[in-house]
Design an enzyme around this catalytic site. Structure first.
Site, short mmCIF file in Angstrom:
data_model
loop_
_atom_site.label_atom_id
_atom_site.label_comp_id
_atom_site.label_asym_id
_atom_site.label_seq_id
_atom_site.Cartn_x
_atom_site.Cartn_y
_atom_site.Cartn_z
N HIS A 188 0.84 -1.20 0.00
CA HIS A 188 0.00 0.00 0.00
C HIS A 188 0.87 1.25 0.00
O HIS A 188 1.82 1.36 0.79
CB HIS A 188 -0.91 0.01 1.23
CG HIS A 188 -1.79 1.22 1.31
ND1 HIS A 188 -2.82 1.45 0.42
CD2 HIS A 188 -1.78 2.30 2.14
CE1 HIS A 188 -3.41 2.59 0.71
NE2 HIS A 188 -2.80 3.13 1.74
N SER A 189 0.57 2.18 -0.89
CA SER A 189 1.25 3.48 -0.97
C SER A 189 2.75 3.25 -1.22
O SER A 189 3.12 2.65 -2.22
CB SER A 189 0.98 4.28 0.31
OG SER A 189 1.28 5.64 0.15
N LEU A 190 3.64 3.71 -0.33
CA LEU A 190 5.07 3.41 -0.49
C LEU A 190 5.27 1.91 -0.65
O LEU A 190 6.09 1.45 -1.46
CB LEU A 190 5.86 3.92 0.72
CG LEU A 190 7.30 3.42 0.85
CD1 LEU A 190 8.16 3.91 -0.31
CD2 LEU A 190 7.91 3.85 2.19
N SER A 215 -1.88 -1.09 -3.99
CA SER A 215 -2.95 -0.30 -3.40
C SER A 215 -2.50 1.12 -3.13
O SER A 215 -1.38 1.36 -2.67
CB SER A 215 -3.38 -0.98 -2.08
OG SER A 215 -4.22 -0.15 -1.32
#
Length: 259
Positions: free
Chosen positions: A95-97, A122
């Site tokens: 997710h993200s990073l 994500s």
């Protein structure tokens, strides 16, 4: 597995729920996140899908270590740990990073002949749709204000000045890593790529998430959920259900077994 391999795996990976099943889901945290973010998933995923999460150097669980300088360094360490921990099929979720790190790990696993069962991404735009950011360069107050608007920060940490001071270096390092990763050309993968996004995520436009299609030589799927950058918290049951069903489908296992 020898002692060196075990130590490398334990340093980078935290097993949140052991399983004798034939597959493992390895999760990569967001900037400032840690393995505990995925702990609730242990009760949502089917029993035969082992759940593990990556520990980044410099963050809470490895706070005594120096932070990594870039996404590639994180991916190198996580890849070594995954490869040292047996040869059963592995699915990746980031997710993200964490999506950027998981993508780089998938590249490395494919190169070594151990492609993941699937790559789940994500809350992140594809590499060629990224924009350089400068949040990490702001002073402490402005930086904290900016990252708390995204959510995902423990309320206890936000409420206690001493905890904020302890968390800031790792948070700032994570944001710097994420903000300097792209834009860069996308490198296609042979493994299935499944993307989740929030329809009101302020960090990227829907086209940026959809552009992960360029990273998939084969199967590509995308699912949008109502919500912001941390849509996956209220939609955890649906996200984990999709992951479990997809892994089971790809491995030819019953959906309830995911093995």
């Amino acid at each position: 597995m020898n002692e060196t391999s075990t130590a490398e795996s334990d340093r980078w990976l935290r097993v949140l729920r052991p399983s004798p099943g034939d597959a493992r889901l390895v999760c990569f945290p967001h900037a400032g996140g840690n393995s505990t973010f995925y702990h609730p998933w242990a009760g949502l995923l089917p029993p035969r899908l082992e759940l593990a999460a990556v520990r980044y150097p410099g963050n809470m669980e490895r706070s005594w270590e120096s932070s990594a300088p870039d996404v590639e360094t994180l991916a190198d360490g996580a890849t070594r740990a995954i490869l040292s921990d047996g040869d059963r099929p592995v699915a990746l979720f980031g997710h993200s990073l964490g999506a950027l790190v998981a993508y780089e790990v998938a590249q490395r696993l494919e190169y070594r002949g151990r492609p993941p069962v699937a790559l789940f991404l994500s809350g992140q735009a594809a590499p060629h749709h990224l924009r350089r950011g400068s949040v990490a360069l702001r002073d402490d107050d402005d930086f904290w204000a900016a990252i708390t608007t995204l959510g995902g920060i423990d309320e206890q940490v936000s409420a206690v000045a001493e905890l904020r001071a302890l968390a800031l270096p790792g948070l700032r390092s994570d944001f710097r890593i994420a903000e300097t990763y792209g834009p860069r050309p996308v490198r296609p993968l042979h493994c299935p790529v499944i993307v989740f996004t929030g329809d009101a995520d302020p960090t990227h436009a829907p086209a940026g998430a959809g552009a992960w299609n360029d990273a998939a030589r084969g199967l590509f799927r995308m699912r949008s959920f109502p919500g912001d950058h941390f849509f996956l918290v209220p939609w955890a049951a649906e996200v984990t259900g999709t992951i479990a069903a997809t892994v089971a489908e790809l491995l030819g296992a019953p959906a309830g077994a995911a093995s």
